[in-house]
Motif scaffolding. Structure first.
Motif, PDB file in Angstrom:
ATOM      1  N   TYR A 125      38.108  38.875  30.421  1.00  0.00           N
ATOM      2  CA  TYR A 125      37.113  39.727  31.046  1.00  0.00           C
ATOM      3  C   TYR A 125      36.400  40.509  30.138  1.00  0.00           C
ATOM      4  O   TYR A 125      36.956  41.247  29.179  1.00  0.00           O
ATOM      5  CB  TYR A 125      38.003  40.693  32.064  1.00  0.00           C
ATOM      6  CG  TYR A 125      38.821  40.172  33.155  1.00  0.00           C
ATOM      7  CD1 TYR A 125      38.272  39.604  34.333  1.00  0.00           C
ATOM      8  CD2 TYR A 125      40.228  39.791  32.764  1.00  0.00           C
ATOM      9  CE1 TYR A 125      38.989  39.257  35.467  1.00  0.00           C
ATOM     10  CE2 TYR A 125      41.054  39.214  33.856  1.00  0.00           C
ATOM     11  CZ  TYR A 125      40.321  38.611  34.935  1.00  0.00           C
ATOM     12  OH  TYR A 125      41.001  38.258  35.783  1.00  0.00           O
ATOM     13  N   LYS A 143      38.670  39.099  42.712  1.00  0.00           N
ATOM     14  CA  LYS A 143      39.592  39.667  41.634  1.00  0.00           C
ATOM     15  C   LYS A 143      41.070  39.213  41.802  1.00  0.00           C
ATOM     16  O   LYS A 143      41.659  38.868  40.934  1.00  0.00           O
ATOM     17  CB  LYS A 143      39.506  41.175  41.867  1.00  0.00           C
ATOM     18  CG  LYS A 143      40.216  41.853  40.403  1.00  0.00           C
ATOM     19  CD  LYS A 143      39.520  43.421  40.487  1.00  0.00           C
ATOM     20  CE  LYS A 143      40.215  44.089  39.580  1.00  0.00           C
ATOM     21  NZ  LYS A 143      39.978  45.567  39.430  1.00  0.00           N
ATOM     22  N   SER A 203      32.784  41.268  33.736  1.00  0.00           N
ATOM     23  CA  SER A 203      33.522  42.191  34.134  1.00  0.00           C
ATOM     24  C   SER A 203      32.559  43.403  34.421  1.00  0.00           C
ATOM     25  O   SER A 203      32.760  44.424  34.112  1.00  0.00           O
ATOM     26  CB  SER A 203      34.450  42.847  33.178  1.00  0.00           C
ATOM     27  OG  SER A 203      35.320  43.758  33.762  1.00  0.00           O
ATOM     28  N   GLU A 230      34.603  44.095  39.912  1.00  0.00           N
ATOM     29  CA  GLU A 230      35.577  44.944  39.968  1.00  0.00           C
ATOM     30  C   GLU A 230      35.814  45.432  41.453  1.00  0.00           C
ATOM     31  O   GLU A 230      36.787  45.662  42.077  1.00  0.00           O
ATOM     32  CB  GLU A 230      35.516  46.095  39.157  1.00  0.00           C
ATOM     33  CG  GLU A 230      35.284  45.977  37.707  1.00  0.00           C
ATOM     34  CD  GLU A 230      36.766  45.436  37.273  1.00  0.00           C
ATOM     35  OE1 GLU A 230      37.941  45.616  37.597  1.00  0.00           O
ATOM     36  OE2 GLU A 230      36.542  44.756  36.315  1.00  0.00           O
ATOM     37  N   ILE A 290      35.109  36.061  32.791  1.00  0.00           N
ATOM     38  CA  ILE A 290      34.540  36.487  34.004  1.00  0.00           C
ATOM     39  C   ILE A 290      33.716  37.873  33.530  1.00  0.00           C
ATOM     40  O   ILE A 290      34.295  38.602  32.633  1.00  0.00           O
ATOM     41  CB  ILE A 290      35.597  37.147  34.867  1.00  0.00           C
ATOM     42  CG1 ILE A 290      36.093  35.869  35.528  1.00  0.00           C
ATOM     43  CG2 ILE A 290      34.810  37.765  35.966  1.00  0.00           C
ATOM     44  CD1 ILE A 290      37.392  35.915  36.593  1.00  0.00           C
TER      45      ILE A 290
END
Lengths: 382, 313
Positions: free
Chosen positions: A87, A67, A56, A61, A54
């Motif tokens: 991540y 998340k 990041s 976030e 993923i």
């Protein structure tokens, strides 16, 4: 008279070995083959964790739904753990994908999820499915949100939703199992439509222009409607026994888990069986041919419908849905499998009820067409 | 005599303009066996199907027991039994169950039905086969079951549509005797066939049909009167000289002479002592013969005269 004809039609149907093979034994044999074929897949999938990445970035976030969902699905303590997530930055994710270290990666950009894959396969399908589900859930929350509510309130709602909807996550985690379930659902659809054989034989025996027995019944002082309805009811009862046996076999012997909607599944099977019987009546009323030819035609129609609905591979259902949606809309096998499918994948029953109504409309149309033929027809040949 | 069936000007025309039955009128009287005789495609089954309201008809009227017959005449239907040409039974039911099913369409009382079924089984001689499935029965036994299913409810009017097709002689006798018993018990019977010997022995009156038309009607003797042939004499003689054939044709009353396969066939229009004259002729001309016999004209001869073709064409 109704009960007299019902009793003997039931006997004739139940003692007809060919019919009983197709309506009772064949679905059970198919279920056994499915179980044997999928047993290995289930076992291996239980251990399999999909590697993915993923990106990041800030957007991810800040997106509590994505998340939390992916954290939960990659939690090593979670027995339904589905993903092993790295991540990382977009460049590194690309590199991991090129090196075949991951199956794909997710990036959130402008409030939309973007997935990148290098190949197509079941793992990629699962990743896409999970992302689609999360995205749909997010849209529902945003639609329902009061404009005055702060983002914090929405986030709280989402957290609350996630805390109280473990089942939903479990279902997602069992996506491979869902793939197999579609096969079982199509098998049930096929069994429902095989009721057509029962309807066809029942109508064959009742009409003068089809068989000698029908002539004999027609010259007797009995009302045609009473004979036809009692014959079809007998066919339906045999079908219910067949379905009951299939459910018993798959649930108790093969340990198939039909989920939490068994009542809805049974209702859909009952309606599907009525549609199947009406299809058989239609074929029986319109086609003048030997029993074997008519049975062959009906079974071919049923098998073709089931094929298009995904019995040989769920991909076909998607292909038809995408390219020839009308075909699946008039395909009773698809209406039944789609109803099951909707029970598994959707939290509300909107699509399920649409499928039920579609089946009832299909039944109504076939009955009207059959009545039109039966009402007009007399034994007429030279 | 009381009319059980009254058919007036019945015409059945198919879509292609083919008339299967053309302006046919007939009456069937109480207690008789009426034979409908005709070759395949002559309109026998079509006539019966029209009478039973299994077929729409183009023109005419049909009354049974004095009432107009239509598909909803349940009171009339309850008094009719039909034995169709094709065996019409359920393969999945035993002999007894088949009878119970079909009889049950007419008789609701279970006790009475049981008695009727036993009577029917006895009549057709299937007592030993009650628990057999149709596939376990021979062709003849299957025909008997077919008949039992049509008559078990003791109908007043029974239609038999060629019930002895492809039946062995023993079963045929059994079937014909059973039909006579039904007539003796008071039933009126309509019997269709293309076997002339059956109608000669069984039927009180005969109607000869061809191409949907009635060609002749009457008792067997009345119909034979219609034939111009009075007598047929057959002589089995080896290597007969052609000159004798010419001489025979010049004899008194002789109509036609044919000779083939060592068989001399002489048909006479009328006259008496034809066979003694023939014996004397053979003796005078020192012709040795193996066998000589005389026959009265058959219904086939009548049919041949009326249509120019054999009944079983």
């Amino acid at each position: 008279m109704f009960l007299h004809n019902f009793k003997y039609t039931f006997k004739t149907l139940f003692r007809n070995r060919g019919l009983i093979f197709w309506t009772v034994a064949f679905p059970v044999i198919m279920a056994t083959f499915f179980h044997m074929a999928f047993a290995d897949i289930i076992e291996s999938d239980k251990l399999k964790v999909i590697d993915m990445a993923i990106v990041s970035n800030e957007e991810f976030e800040n997106n509590i739904l994505y998340k939390k969902t992916f954290t939960s699905l990659s939690d090593e303590k979670n027995k339904d753990r589905l993903f092993n997530i790295t991540y990382t930055s977009k460049d590194k994710a690309k590199k991991l994908l090129e090196d075949d270290k991951i199956e794909g990666y997710l990036e959130l950009k402008n409030n939309k999820p973007y997935l990148t894959f290098q190949a197509n396969g079941i793992n990629q399908t699962i990743i896409k499915y999970v992302v689609d589900e999360v995205h749909d859930t997010e849209k529902i929350f945003l639609m329902n949100a009061d404009l005055d509510n702060s983002l914090g309130t929405i986030s709280a709602d989402i957290e609350n939703y996630l805390n109280n909807n473990k089942v939903e996550l479990k279902n997602i985690a069992n996506s491979n199992l869902n793939y197999m379930m579609i096969e079982y659902y199509t098998l049930i659809a096929m069994t429902c439509l095989y009721a057509g054989c029962l309807g066809m034989v029942a109508i064959d025996n009742s009409l003068p222009y089809l068989k000698g027995n029908g002539k004999r019944i027609t010259v007797s002082p009995t009302k045609k409607i009473s004979i036809i309805l009692s014959s079809l009811l007998a066919g339906y009862i045999v079908q219910l026994i067949s379905l009951g046996l299939l459910f018993f076999y798959t649930i108790c012997i093969l340990n198939v888990d039909y989920g939490n909607h068994i009542g809805h599944i049974i209702l859909l099977s009952l309606v599907g069986s009525i549609a199947g019987i009406s299809l058989g009546v239609l074929v029986g009323a319109y086609i003048k041919a030997s029993d074997n030819v008519k049975s062959g035609i009906l079974i071919a129609i049923t098998m073709a419908g089931c094929f298009l609905a995904g019995i040989m591979g769920v991909g076909m259902k998607y292909v038809i849905d995408k390219n020839l949606p009308l075909l699946n809309k008039i395909n009773p096998a698809n209406m039944i499998t789609d109803g099951f499918y909707s029970l598994y994948y959707y939290t509300d029953f909107h699509r399920y009820w649409i499928d039920i109504i579609s089946l009832l409309i299909f039944t109504l149309i076939t009955i009207i067409l059959s009545c039109n033929k039966i009402g007009r027809a007399k034994y007429d040949s030279i | 005599m009381e009319k059980v069936i009254e058919v007036k000007d019945l015409t059945k025309e198919y879509n292609k303009g083919i008339k299967a039955v053309d302006n046919l009128s007939l009456n069937v009287y109480k207690g008789e066996i009426l034979g409908l005789l005709g070759p395949n495609g002559s309109g026998k089954s079509t006539t019966i199907n029209c009478i039973l309201s299994l077929l729409n008809y183009s023109k005419g009227s049909i009354k049974i027991f004095g009432k107009e017959m239509n598909p909803n005449s349940y009171d009339i239907k309850s008094q009719i039994g039909v034995v169709f040409q094709d065996v019409s039974v359920f393969d999945e039911l035993t002999v007894y169950e088949n009878l119970d099913y079909f009889c049950g369409l007419y008789i609701k009382d279970k006790k009475l039905r049981k008695q009727y079924i036993e009577d029917a089984i006895e009549l057709v001689g299937l007592t030993e086969f009650k628990k057999y499935y149709p596939k376990q029965l021979s062709g003849g036994l299957l025909r008997r079951l077919n008949i039992a299913c049509g008559i078990a409810h003791k109908p007043k009017l029974i239609f038999f549509d060629e019930p002895t097709v492809a039946v062995d002689p023993q079963s045929r006798n059994n079937i014909l005797n059973g039909i006579k018993k039904l007539r003796d018990n008071g039933a009126t019977i309509v019997y269709t066939t293309h076997y002339m010997e059956e109608v000669e022995t069984l039927c009180d009156r005969i109607i000869i049909l061809d191409k949907g038309n009635i060609l002749a009607r009457g008792t067997s003797d009345e119909l034979k009167e219609l034939a111009e042939i009075e007598e047929k004499i057959t002589v089995e003689v080896n290597n007969l000289d052609v000159k004798y054939i010419e001489k025979i044709s010049e004899l008194k009353n002789v109509d036609v002479v044919t000779y083939s396969a060592n068989t001399l066939l002489i048909t006479y229009k009328k006259g008496k002592n034809n066979i003694s004259d023939m014996v004397e002729f053979l003796k005078n001309n020192k012709i040795k013969y193996n066998k000589i016999f005389s026959e009265r004209p058959t219904l086939n001869d009548v049919f041949l005269e009326l249509t120019g073709k054999e009944l079983r064409d």
